[in-house]
Design an enzyme around this catalytic site. Structure first.
Site: not given
Length: 422
Positions: A41, A46, A49, A83, A87, A174, A195, A233, A236-237
């Site tokens: 994606t 990141h 993962h 989500k 997307r 999937q 999820d 979250k 995240k920064t």
């Protein structure tokens, strides 16, 4: 208890099993193949993962063979799990490029050259891309009841806001991945985030229906989604996601993310992401309780993660930048280290020429006026590359430029400005 499963439980890496006893018996009997999927994606993975990647690695270290499945096909659709909205669709060319980049990143963590149990990279576009609609609906789609699919959380959470037919079919695609890997690779276990439970169990059901109850024996295992104690979250920064690509998140920024872990989270992260022994982790946990000010657990976590993702040299560079910023001795930094450590600092580009310090402070908008600039200098509020300057007639010359590229100016305790020379 199987040693591997015992370790996963100690680390808090088990959310749900489809059949814990059956999987335990299988792992005791043989070396298995297992997989986790990674949809492209973006052009980089990141740290969100990292948990499934490192769980695959734990299985490999225990003698099993991991399959890293890059979703070149499913990435064209988009997983609705977790989500709130669909997307945006990307082109085949973009997804293919991202898939290739992700393959390269996965090779940092999994051993594709192991003699006994090498890891495998697969791309589901290889089989999904050639499917014909009629054949897929007849042979695969017939195995999925609408009521069964509607009951899955990934669909339920989107019913009110709306879910397209495209996303609705993601579960089938999937599931077909699991069946395909079961048939061609003998893959008997799928792992994924919590999820993914609905998608994993749907795949097991497809294997059971296709292969027959007596022959098919496959399993699912979900791992927790990583959360932060303060409610923000994970991963995240202020600058956005923490990427594994050093061009998107520098090794210094990566190091800083981990070293700033909350005391309430740090041991959980150490268990999740490092390969330290149970004894080492218990010792760090004790230190968090008895000497939190030392931040030993955070330093250990940051060092282990930065070394794993970026290598020893990048780790030492990140430590050097951190120490220089803490001590104020900025002259020890190289130009490349300054680019990392001062990435988000206001930058002013100026000609490479000598300039009076007071004039420079005004030109770079560090001080609002010459009068204020003189006061800042004489009051000792101005630092050049970590050194205080208190003479208003100071002229900045080539000697004040680090590797001819940068001068770092600090006003007060924390306000930095980076002068870059053209």
């Amino acid at each position: 208890m199987n040693e591997l499963l015992n370790d996963l439980k100690f680390r808090g890496l088990v959310n749900q099993f489809t059949d814990e006893k059956g999987l335990q018996e299988l792992l005791e009997k043989e070396s298995i193949k297992l997989y986790a999927g990674f949809d492209p994606t973006a052009d980089s993975l990141h740290i969100g993962h990292m948990l499934p990647i490192l769980t695959l690695k734990r299985f490999q270290l225990a003698g099993h063979s991991p399959i890293a499945l890059v979703g070149g096909g499913t990435g064209l659709i988009g997983d609705p799990s977790g989500k709130k909205a669909e997307r945006s669709m990307n082109t085949v060319e973009i997804v293919k490029d991202w898939s290739d980049r992700i393959k390269q990143q996965l090779s940092r963590f999994l051993d594709f050259n192991a003699a006994e149990n090498p890891a495998i990279v697969a791309n589901n576009y290889d089989w999904l891309g050639s499917l014909d609609v009629i054949g897929f609906l007849r042979d695969v789609g017939k195995n999925f009841g609408i009521n069964y699919m509607l009951a899955k959380d990934s669909v339920q959470t989107r019913i009110e806001t709306g879910i397209s037919f495209t996303e609705f079919t993601y579960m089938i695609l999937q599931s077909y991945d699991f069946l395909k890997l079961y048939q061609t690779e003998g893959c008997k276990l799928q792992i994924g985030g919590s999820d993914q439970w609905g998608n994993i169990t749907a795949g097991l059901e497809l294997i059971r229906k296709t292969e027959g109850d007596s022959d098919a024996k496959a399993f699912g295992l979900t791992i927790p989604l990583v959360t932060k104690a303060d409610g923000t979250k994970f991963g995240k920064t202020e600058g956005g996601a923490v990427w594994l690509d050093r061009e998107k998140t520098s090794p210094y920024e990566f190091y800083q993310f981990w070293i700033n872990a909350d005391d309430r989270d740090v041991i959980k992260y150490v268990k999740f992401f490092t390969f330290l022994s149970h004894e080492e982790i218990n010792k760090l946990e004790e230190e968090v309780q008895t000497a939190p000010e030392k931040r030993t657990a955070q330093k250990t976590l940051a060092e282990e993660m930065t070394k794993m993702v970026h290598g020893e040299e990048a780790l030492q560079q990140a430590i050097k930048i951190s120490q220089a910023l803490f001590s104020g001795d900025l002259k020890v930094l190289t130009a490349s280290e300054i680019k990392q450590g001062f990435k988000d600092v206001p930058t002013v580009v100026l000609p490479a020429e000598e300039k009076n310090l007071v004039d420079l402070l005004v030109e770079a908008k560090i001080s609002p006026s010459k009068r204020q600039a003189r006061e800042d200098v004489t009051n000792g509020a101005i630092y050049i590359n970590g050194e205080r300057r208190q003479e208003t007639d100071t002229v900045l010359s080539e000697a004040d430029r680090i590797e001819g590229e940068f001068t770092i100016i600090r006003r007060g305790k924390k306000k930095y400005t980076l002068i870059q020379y053209k």
